[in-house]
Write an enzyme that holds these catalytic residues in place. Structure first.
Site, PDB file in Angstrom:
ATOM      1  N   ASN A 211       0.852  -1.198   0.000  1.00 27.10           N
ATOM      2  CA  ASN A 211       0.000   0.000   0.000  1.00 27.10           C
ATOM      3  C   ASN A 211       0.878   1.235   0.000  1.00 27.10           C
ATOM      4  O   ASN A 211       2.108   1.133  -0.038  1.00 27.10           O
ATOM      5  CB  ASN A 211      -0.941  -0.043   1.204  1.00 27.10           C
ATOM      6  CG  ASN A 211      -0.158  -0.103   2.495  1.00 27.10           C
ATOM      7  OD1 ASN A 211       0.531   0.835   2.854  1.00 27.10           O
ATOM      8  ND2 ASN A 211      -0.227  -1.245   3.189  1.00 27.10           N
ATOM      9  N   LYS A 342     -11.802  -4.006  18.030  1.00 29.95           N
ATOM     10  CA  LYS A 342     -10.390  -4.284  18.320  1.00 29.95           C
ATOM     11  C   LYS A 342     -10.058  -4.004  19.781  1.00 29.95           C
ATOM     12  O   LYS A 342      -8.901  -4.060  20.185  1.00 29.95           O
ATOM     13  CB  LYS A 342      -9.503  -3.473  17.383  1.00 29.95           C
ATOM     14  CG  LYS A 342      -9.817  -3.796  15.903  1.00 29.95           C
ATOM     15  CD  LYS A 342      -8.776  -3.275  14.952  1.00 29.95           C
ATOM     16  CE  LYS A 342      -9.193  -3.511  13.509  1.00 29.95           C
ATOM     17  NZ  LYS A 342      -8.117  -3.952  12.646  1.00 29.95           N
TER      18      LYS A 342
END
Ligand code: PMT
Length: 402
Positions: A211, A342
Site C-alpha cells: 500500500n 479491536k
C-alpha cells in the site's frame, strides 16, 4: 539531536559555558558558534573543551582559505541543514539587528539566514539598549517571523545600571529550548511500541501486494515519544526514512513478521501505537517461480492476515493500546466500529481522501475516538504535532484509568 549555540559579544558570554553543560544534560549535541566580539569575552577553547567539537568562529577562516579546504568551508555551511535548533545566547542588540535586517556578514548571521530550524534568542544588553525603539522593533520583526525570544531578567547590570537586560536564567533558556523542540519528560521511564510503514505480501519472487504508506506517521510518533523521554521500539515495514537514532528499530516486511515482532515485544511496552498500514489479506500461496503470462485472466486467491491490533486489544492488561483507521468514507462509523471490535483504548482516524491527510504527506488531519467520550477532531497539522497530541491523549487515558 543537534543544536547550534551562537555566542555573541556581551559580558554574559561566559554564562554560555554553563548553558552548554545544561543542554548536554538534555542529551543535545551542541555545536558552538562564536562571533569575533564574543571571543573578546571568552575563548573558543572553553567551548571546544566543553562540546568536544571545533568551534566555528569565522565564515572563511585562514585554514579554509586554501582551495584544498573548500570542502571544509562548505561543511561549515552544512551546519545550517544539520541542526534541529539555533540558540543564540547571549544575543546582543547588534546580532538582533543583523538577524532582523537579513545581513549575513559573519558565520552566525549567515547560519541564521540559511537554517530552516527553529531559532531561540536570549538577549542580554544594557537597559537603555534593550528599551531602545530600534531594538524593540527588531525584536518585534523577529517574533513576527517565528523567532522565540527568552526575555532578559531585570536586576543589576554589568554597566552599573539597574533594569531589564540581564541574560535570562539558564533554567529559563533550557526550558524554552525544550519547549520548542518538544522535549518533555512525561514519558520518562515508559516504553512505547510503535508500528509504522506498509507491509508487503509476496505473490511470487518479483511481485507483491502493498500500500501507499511511507512510514512518516509512525516515524513521527517514534520521534515524539523519544523527545518526551520514552524508550521506543519501532516495528517498521519497508520505508525510505532515516532510522531514528536511539530507537530500537525492528525491520519487518510481511504482516506475519510484524505480527511476530509485536507479539515478542509488546510485553515490554506501556503504550502501543499501531500506525502501520497492515495488509488485511495475503496471497493464499506464494509462487516459488515468477508467474508467467498467459492469454487468459488471472485470479489470485487471498486469505486474511492476523489482526494484530485486535489480538493486542484482547490481551492489553495495563497497556494503553492505540490503533489508527485509514478511511475513505463513513469515517466516524467505521472508526467507532474498529474501536469496539479491536478493544482499543483509542482509534485515530484519518480520512485519506482529504488533501494533506493520510498516506505519504508531511501533515495529517485526524479525529481521535475514545470509548464513552466525544471524539476529538484536530485541524491539519504536521505529523510530529499530531503524534504529540496522540501521546497527550494516551497519557490522559492512563491517568483516568489509575
Ligand atoms: O505512513 P504514512 O504515509 O505517513 O501514512 C500514514 C497512514 C495513513 C498509514 C496512517 O495514518 C494510518 O492510517 N495507519 C493505519 C492504516 C491501516 O491499516 O488502517 P486500517 O483501518 O486498515 O486498520 C486499522 C488498525 O488495525 C490500524 O491500526 C492497523 O495498524 C491495524 N491492523 C490492520 C490490519 C491487520 N491485519 N492488523 C492490524 O493490526
Amino acid at each position: 539531536m543537534k543544536i547550534a549555540l551562537g555566542v555573541t559579544g556581551g559580558v554574559a558570554a561566559y554564562k554560555a559555558a554553563e548553558l552548554v553543560r545544561r543542554l548536554q544534560q538534555e542529551k543535545l549535541d551542541v555545536q558552538a558558534v562564536m562571533t569575533r566580539a564574543a571571543q573578546e569575552f571568552i575563548t573558543p577553547l572553553t567551548f571546544a573543551a566543553l562540546t568536544g567539537q571545533k568551534v566555528i568562529t569565522e565564515i572563511f577562516s585562514a585554514e579554509n582559505a586554501a582551495p584544498a579546504n573548500v570542502e571544509s568551508a562548505i561543511e561549515h555551511i552544512a551546519v545550517a541543514q544539520r541542526i534541529d535548533l539555533l540558540l543564540v545566547a547571549p544575543a546582543t542588540a547588534d546580532s538582533l539587528a543583523k538577524f532582523a535586517q537579513g545581513l549575513a556578514g559573519d558565520f552566525l548571521s549567515t547560519l541564521y539566514l540559511a537554517t530552516k530550524a527553529p531559532v531561540v534568542v536570549a538577549p542580554a544588553m544594557n537597559v537603555n539598549m534593550w528599551e531602545h525603539a530600534a531594538t524593540q522593533e527588531n525584536l518585534a520583526t523577529l517574533r513576527a517571523r517565528g523567532v522565540h525570544v527568552v526575555a532578559p531578567d531585570e536586576g543589576y547590570l554589568a554597566c552599573g545600571m539597574v533594569g531589564a537586560g540581564r541574560l535570562a536564567s539558564t533554567d529559563a533558556i533550557v526550558l524554552k529550548v525544550r519547549d520548542v523542540l518538544g522535549l518533555r519528560h512525561d514519558l520518562d521511564g515508559q516504553t512505547v511500541l510503535i508500528t509504522a510503514g506498509p507491509t508487503c505480501e509476496d505473490i511470487d519472487p518479483v511481485r507483491f501486494l502493498t500500500n501507499r504508506s511511507s512510514g512518516k506517521m509512525g516515524y513521527a510518533l517514534a520521534e515524539a515519544a523519544q523527545r518526551r523521554g520514552a524508550r521506543v521500539i519501532l516495528v517498521s515495514g519497508p520505508t525510505d526514512l532515516k532510522i531514528p537514532e536511539g530507537a530500537d528499530w525492528v525491520p519487518v516486511r510481511t504482516t506475519e513478521q510484524m505480527h511476530q515482532a509485536v507479539r515478542e515485544r509488546a510485553a515490554e511496552a506501556n503504550i502501543v501505537v499501531m500506525a502501520a498500514a497492515v495488509s488485511d489479506y495475503r496471497p493464499a500461496a506464494t509462487h516459488e517461480q515468477k508467474m508467467k503470462r498467459d492469454d487468459g485472466g488471472l485470479t489470485l486467491t487471498l486469505e486474511p492476515t492476523p489482526d494484530i491490533l485486535a489480538e493486542l486489544g484482547r490481551e492489553k492488561g495495563q497497556r494503553v493500546v492505540v490503533g489508527f483507521a485509514a478511511e475513505t468514507n463513513n469515517v466516524a462509523e467505521n472508526a467507532r466500529g474498529k474501536l469496539a471490535r479491536k478493544s482499543a483504548d483509542m482509534i485515530v482516524a484519518n480520512d485519506v481522501t482529504q488533501e494533506g491527510a493520510g498516506f505519504d504527506t508531511d501533515t495529517n488531519i485526524v479525529t481521535m475516538y475514545l470509548p464513552d467520550a466525544p471524539e476529538i477532531s484536530l485541524p491539519k497539522m504536521n505529523k510530529f504535532d499530531v503524534a504529540n497530541r496522540i501521546f497527550d491523549q494516551a497519557l490522559s487515558i492512563r491517568k483516568n484509568s489509575k
